[in-house]
Motif scaffolding. Structure first.
Motif, short mmCIF file in Angstrom:
data_model
loop_
_atom_site.label_atom_id
_atom_site.label_comp_id
_atom_site.label_asym_id
_atom_site.label_seq_id
_atom_site.Cartn_x
_atom_site.Cartn_y
_atom_site.Cartn_z
N ALA A 66 0.86 -1.18 0.00
CA ALA A 66 0.00 0.00 0.00
C ALA A 66 0.89 1.23 0.00
O ALA A 66 1.83 1.33 0.80
N VAL A 67 0.60 2.15 -0.90
CA VAL A 67 1.40 3.37 -1.04
C VAL A 67 0.46 4.57 -0.91
O VAL A 67 -0.56 4.64 -1.61
N ILE A 68 0.81 5.47 -0.01
CA ILE A 68 0.02 6.70 0.17
C ILE A 68 0.91 7.88 -0.18
O ILE A 68 2.03 8.02 0.32
N PHE A 69 0.41 8.74 -1.06
CA PHE A 69 1.13 9.92 -1.50
C PHE A 69 0.65 11.13 -0.69
O PHE A 69 -0.56 11.39 -0.60
N ILE A 70 1.61 11.83 -0.06
CA ILE A 70 1.31 13.08 0.64
C ILE A 70 1.68 14.23 -0.29
O ILE A 70 2.86 14.41 -0.62
N VAL A 71 0.68 14.98 -0.72
CA VAL A 71 0.89 16.06 -1.70
C VAL A 71 0.82 17.40 -0.99
O VAL A 71 -0.14 17.68 -0.25
N ASP A 72 1.84 18.22 -1.19
CA ASP A 72 1.93 19.54 -0.57
C ASP A 72 0.87 20.47 -1.17
O ASP A 72 0.90 20.76 -2.37
N TYR A 73 -0.06 20.94 -0.33
CA TYR A 73 -1.11 21.85 -0.77
C TYR A 73 -0.92 23.24 -0.18
O TYR A 73 -1.86 24.00 -0.05
N SER A 74 0.29 23.60 0.21
CA SER A 74 0.51 24.85 0.93
C SER A 74 0.59 26.03 -0.02
O SER A 74 0.73 25.89 -1.24
N ARG A 157 3.93 -1.20 3.84
CA ARG A 157 3.44 0.17 3.87
C ARG A 157 4.53 1.15 3.44
O ARG A 157 5.68 1.06 3.89
N ARG A 158 4.15 2.11 2.61
CA ARG A 158 5.10 3.09 2.09
C ARG A 158 4.38 4.43 1.93
O ARG A 158 3.22 4.49 1.53
N VAL A 159 5.09 5.50 2.28
CA VAL A 159 4.58 6.86 2.10
C VAL A 159 5.54 7.61 1.18
O VAL A 159 6.76 7.54 1.35
N VAL A 160 4.98 8.31 0.20
CA VAL A 160 5.78 9.14 -0.70
C VAL A 160 5.35 10.59 -0.51
O VAL A 160 4.17 10.93 -0.72
N ILE A 161 6.28 11.44 -0.08
CA ILE A 161 5.99 12.86 0.16
C ILE A 161 6.38 13.65 -1.08
O ILE A 161 7.55 13.65 -1.48
N VAL A 162 5.42 14.32 -1.68
CA VAL A 162 5.66 15.18 -2.84
C VAL A 162 5.53 16.62 -2.36
O VAL A 162 4.42 17.10 -2.12
N SER A 163 6.66 17.31 -2.18
CA SER A 163 6.64 18.63 -1.56
C SER A 163 7.91 19.40 -1.90
O SER A 163 8.90 18.80 -2.36
N ILE A 184 6.93 1.69 8.43
CA ILE A 184 6.46 2.46 7.28
C ILE A 184 7.67 3.10 6.60
O ILE A 184 8.43 3.83 7.25
N VAL A 185 7.84 2.81 5.33
CA VAL A 185 8.95 3.39 4.56
C VAL A 185 8.51 4.76 4.07
O VAL A 185 7.42 4.91 3.50
N VAL A 186 9.35 5.76 4.30
CA VAL A 186 9.03 7.13 3.88
C VAL A 186 10.00 7.55 2.77
O VAL A 186 11.21 7.55 2.97
N ASP A 187 9.45 7.88 1.60
CA ASP A 187 10.23 8.37 0.47
C ASP A 187 9.82 9.80 0.17
O ASP A 187 8.75 10.26 0.57
N CYS A 188 10.69 10.51 -0.54
CA CYS A 188 10.42 11.90 -0.90
C CYS A 188 10.59 12.09 -2.41
O CYS A 188 11.53 11.55 -3.00
N ALA A 189 9.67 12.86 -2.97
CA ALA A 189 9.76 13.26 -4.38
C ALA A 189 9.72 14.78 -4.41
O ALA A 189 8.65 15.38 -4.30
N PRO A 190 10.87 15.43 -4.50
CA PRO A 190 10.89 16.89 -4.41
C PRO A 190 10.27 17.56 -5.63
O PRO A 190 10.35 17.05 -6.76
#
Length: 505
Positions: A66-74, A157-163, A184-190
């Motif tokens: 399962a992969v959840i993407f956290i998208v920066d809405y700031s 479980r994996r989280v990808v932060i797009v920010s 939970i594995v945390v990855d970043c996509a700048p």
């Protein structure tokens, strides 16, 4: 098969043989078959209890993810930047295996679930209303905590932060550590938003959050800009503008502007700064910052000065800090605890004890212990021990003692007593001599050495040179000395001298 507490299993090879040994040693009148059956039942019950305590678990591996993407809405990304971040997240999600559960969470001032994790997920579409609802700040830590609770059970479980990585709230490092504990594995996509000109206030910091009436407070304001320009920084005190400063900023430069205020009334003061006048500033929401300062009533201290005319130096220094200093001579100290209660503290400056009566000292002690008042003594030729405060009520309330303690470290001492036990020493003389020797030994410490030589015509060791480990034993040996014989002091002195040469003391 896995165990939560595997060390508990060590009890089986240790206790089961003991149970067999106890069974064999039993003198209970029962048959051998009954003994063996009872041993087996006990061993099975014990083994099951140990296995349960060890926490058996079956570990299964799963290929589901399962992969959840956290998208920066700031606000820092802007609408175009958020759309680009969503597109990047969807592009990455499209490359995942077809069986993966995919979800999306928006990160702003708070976290909002855009798409719950599912195999049949739909790409989220940018909605300006959501951006408005979740606020303009960036709290990725809160969004990560929200995402951590959305994963389906039994999946990797994996989280990808797009920010753009600029967080203005929360502690992402702590949240990431907490997620790692939960596997939970945390990855970043700048991703970077569209570059926009911006001048902003970073923060305003007071020199102290609590102050007194009449004390000067320094308010330090940090500002920065991504454009060159000039503007005005305005300071508001409880909503009223009280000061302003012209500022000139260069791209990437952090500038500090200091304001000074001297509140003259007790109150909770709100200080707010606002940056204005920068042409092209596209994000006005970050042009303000605020802080609070609690201003209390002016403290009053009673200052008892031993040197007339010297009090004004301390009074002037205290006045700059908003503290009122009332100076009096020793004979004018208030004589009631109610009068002393009107002061926040009492200062003695080089006052000898004979100028302060015992009743006044008792009153000051009660003022400190019962009313919680402050007391300070300033050192000088008439203060502390040299001022005569040893064993006075003032010493009781001070954190120091007026008499210096004995030295903790000292050299060891070696002592030889050469005692005349000749016939002329009979009677009271020898008894006085023995009492003096016992009293001398009692004054020595455990690190000291003692030897006792008694002489008549010859010399004999009563207490050979030894450390003072048992004073009672030494006293018993000295008590055995009796009188008789001639008088020849030389052998006793020689024996004592030779013994002292062999001791390091």
């Amino acid at each position: 098969m896995d165990w939560e507490y595997p060390l508990i299993l060590l009890a089986l090879p240790l206790v089961l043989p003991l149970m067999w040994w106890w069974s064999e040693r039993s003198v209970h009148p029962m048959g051998n078959s009954r003994k063996r059956a009872l041993l087996i039942v006990r061993a099975v019950i014990f083994s099951l209890a140990v296995i349960c305590l060890a926490g058996p678990a079956i570990r299964k591996s799963s290929q589901d993810e399962a992969v959840i993407f956290i998208v920066d809405y700031s606000e820092s990304l802007g609408e175009k930047g958020i759309s680009a971040a969503l597109k990047k997240a969807v592009d990455i999600a499209s490359t995942l295996p077809s069986g993966a559960n995919v979800g999306f969470v928006a990160a702003g001032s708070k976290g909002v679930v855009l798409v719950e994790p599912s195999v049949h997920w739909e790409p989220p579409v940018f909605d300006g209303k959501i951006m408005h609802d979740i606020g303009s700040q960036t709290d990725i830590a809160e969004a990560l905590s929200l995402a951590s609770g959305l994963f389906p059970a039994g999946m990797a479980r994996r989280v990808v932060i797009v920010s753009d990585g600029v967080q203005t709230r929360g502690d992402l490092a702590f949240a990431a550590q907490y997620a790692s504990v939960a596997d939970i594995v945390v990855d970043c996509a700048p991703i970077a938003g569209v570059a926009r000109p911006d001048a902003r206030v970073i923060k305003i910091t007071p020199s102290r959050s609590r102050s007194h009436e009449g004390a000067t407070i320094s308010l330090s304001t940090e500002i920065e800009s991504s454009i060159n320009g000039e503007g005005v920084l305005r300071l508001f005190e409880n909503g009223i503008e009280v000061d302003r400063a012209d500022v000139s900023l260069k791209t990437g430069e952090v500038k500090t502007v200091d304001f000074k205020r001297t509140p003259d009334q007790r109150n909770l003061y709100t200080y707010r700064v606002r940056l204005e006048g920068f042409d092209g500033d596209s994000i006005p929401d970050n042009n303000e910052s605020m802080t609070l300062v609690d201003v209390r009533g002016r403290p009053v201290l009673l200052y008892i000065e031993g040197e007339p005319g010297e009090a004004h130096y301390l009074a002037e220094a205290m006045g700059e800090e908003g503290i009122l200093l009332e100076s009096r001579p020793p004979e004018a100290i208030p004589q009631t605890i109610e009068a002393l209660g009107g002061y926040d503290g009492i200062i003695f400056s080089d006052i000898p004890a004979h100028l302060v009566s015992t009743d006044t000292m008792n009153l000051i002690r009660d003022y400190v212990e019962q009313l919680g008042g402050g007391f300070m003594m300033i050192g000088g030729k008439n203060s502390f021990g040299v001022g005569g405060y040893y064993r006075t009520p003032i010493e009781d309330i001070l954190p120091v003692k007026m008499k210096s303690p004995d030295k903790e470290e000292r050299f060891s001492t070696a002592l030889v007593l050469v005692i005349d036990r000749s016939g002329s020493m009979s009677g009271q003389k020898i008894e006085i001599c023995k009492s003096a020797a016992i009293g001398t030994a009692d004054l020595l410490s455990a690190k000291d050495y003692i030897g006792v030589v008694a002489f008549d015509s010859n010399a004999n060791w009563v207490v050979p040179m030894t450390k003072v480990s048992s004073k009672s034993a030494i006293a018993s040996q000295i008590a055995t000395i009796n009188s008789g014989g001639g008088t020849n002091i030389h052998p006793g002195m020689t024996a004592g001298y030779d013994a002292l040469r062999g001791v390091k003391a």
